[in-house]
Design an enzyme around this catalytic site. Structure first.
Site, mmCIF file in Angstrom:
data_model
loop_
_atom_site.group_PDB
_atom_site.id
_atom_site.type_symbol
_atom_site.label_atom_id
_atom_site.label_comp_id
_atom_site.label_asym_id
_atom_site.label_seq_id
_atom_site.Cartn_x
_atom_site.Cartn_y
_atom_site.Cartn_z
ATOM 1 N N GLY A 13 0.785 -1.260 -0.050
ATOM 2 C CA GLY A 13 0.086 0.226 -0.248
ATOM 3 C C GLY A 13 0.863 1.332 -0.100
ATOM 4 O O GLY A 13 1.664 1.535 -0.642
ATOM 5 N N ILE A 14 0.535 2.151 0.761
ATOM 6 C CA ILE A 14 1.047 3.513 1.125
ATOM 7 C C ILE A 14 2.514 3.411 1.391
ATOM 8 O O ILE A 14 3.715 4.072 0.860
ATOM 9 C CB ILE A 14 0.396 4.286 2.105
ATOM 10 C CG1 ILE A 14 -0.865 4.990 1.493
ATOM 11 C CG2 ILE A 14 1.244 5.743 2.568
ATOM 12 C CD1 ILE A 14 -1.701 5.551 2.336
ATOM 13 N N TYR A 147 -8.607 4.008 16.242
ATOM 14 C CA TYR A 147 -7.887 4.474 15.354
ATOM 15 C C TYR A 147 -7.584 6.059 15.231
ATOM 16 O O TYR A 147 -6.570 6.589 15.194
ATOM 17 C CB TYR A 147 -8.663 3.946 13.848
ATOM 18 C CG TYR A 147 -7.840 4.232 12.565
ATOM 19 C CD1 TYR A 147 -6.750 3.462 12.097
ATOM 20 C CD2 TYR A 147 -8.095 5.509 11.836
ATOM 21 C CE1 TYR A 147 -5.908 3.811 11.052
ATOM 22 C CE2 TYR A 147 -7.455 5.588 10.548
ATOM 23 C CZ TYR A 147 -6.205 4.914 10.302
ATOM 24 O OH TYR A 147 -5.555 5.221 9.125
ATOM 25 N N GLY A 178 -5.604 11.466 3.417
ATOM 26 C CA GLY A 178 -7.150 11.223 3.426
ATOM 27 C C GLY A 178 -7.468 9.758 2.969
ATOM 28 O O GLY A 178 -6.588 9.158 3.182
ATOM 29 N N TYR A 179 -8.430 9.539 2.163
ATOM 30 C CA TYR A 179 -9.019 8.301 1.792
ATOM 31 C C TYR A 179 -8.105 7.794 0.321
ATOM 32 O O TYR A 179 -8.273 8.568 -0.666
ATOM 33 C CB TYR A 179 -10.273 8.009 1.408
ATOM 34 C CG TYR A 179 -11.080 8.138 2.882
ATOM 35 C CD1 TYR A 179 -11.367 6.780 3.379
ATOM 36 C CD2 TYR A 179 -11.627 9.205 3.458
ATOM 37 C CE1 TYR A 179 -12.057 6.759 4.630
ATOM 38 C CE2 TYR A 179 -12.165 9.264 4.595
ATOM 39 C CZ TYR A 179 -12.560 8.081 5.129
ATOM 40 O OH TYR A 179 -13.083 7.957 6.414
#
Length: 240
Positions: A13-14, A147, A178-179
């Site tokens: 992912g990120i 979270y 953000g998303y």
């Protein structure tokens, strides 16, 4: 001499995008991961980056993991605290275990990893620490008290540590994504995701490279006058 970067949660992912982006700037990158051995092997084979398995929520495991990285590659100059999990649920249904797991992995890991590298950074008078927060740590989110608390804590942690490191050549900043179109967000029900996108002024989800570019900027040699800041990368969804 190439800077050494450690990216936690750096094989997916990120985190994967950050690892690759830092590699492409000339850094020697160590990508940490917690459990998915198959994905880590695939990541290493594709990117040429070595993956190191240790639990970022375990102080002793982090000390050993960082020691191994420094023996293999060299002292860590850049730390990106990206590792994170979700265990969503409303307060009246949330277990103590789900609270502890998220705080441990998302917030305590920032202490564990920063503590493992900070003395070396102070000695060398150089360091870049970037902590990955969240839009939901800034504005809260229904069903995510654990979270949101952890990510909000990251923003406070960043500001405090920035004050300690500034005189030693160490900058500490946060990014609040953000998303972003990752596995975590794709798990959200489609109808809910559509409503989220409707609230993003630019009209789309972010992508992992959007966040990675922010990390590259904040970890650059010439970013030494930026510290204690939170860079929001959210398509305009949350502004303050």
């Amino acid at each position: 001499m190439a800077r050494v970067a450690l990216v936690t949660g750096g094989t997916r992912g990120i985190g994967e995008a950050i690892s690759v982006a830092l590699r492409d700037t000339g850094c020697q990158v160590a990508a940490n991961y917690g459990g998915n051995d198959e994905r880590a092997r695939e990541f290493s084979g594709r990117t040429g980056l070595k993956a190191y398995k240790f639990d970022v929520g375990d102080f002793e495991a982090v000390q050993k993991g960082v020691s191994q990285i420094e023996a293999d590659i060299g002292p860590v100059d850049i730390l990106v605290n990206n590792a994170g999990i979700t265990r969503d649920g409303t307060m009246h249904r949330m277990s103590c275990e789900n609270w502890d797991d998220v705080i441990r992995t998302n917030l305590s890991s920032c202490f564990n990893c920063s503590r493992a590298v900070i003395e070396g950074m102070r000695t060398r008078k150089f360091g870049r620490i970037v902590n990955i927060g969240s839009i939901n740590g800034q504005g809260g989110q229904y069903g995510q008290v654990n979270y949101a608390a952890a990510k909000s804590g990251i923003h406070g942690f960043t500001k405090a540590l920035a004050q300690e490191g500034a005189a030693q050549g160490i900058t500490v900043n946060a990014i609040a994504p953000g998303y972003v179109d990752t596995d975590m967000v794709r798990a959200v029900p489609q109808k809910v995701l559509e409503r989220i996108i409707q609230r993003i002024p630019v009209g789309r989800l972010g992508n992992a490279q959007d966040i990675a570019r922010g990390v590259v900027f904040l970890t650059g040699e010439d970013a030494d006058f930026i510290t204690g800041s939170t860079l929001s990368i959210n398509g305009g969804q949350h502004m303050y």
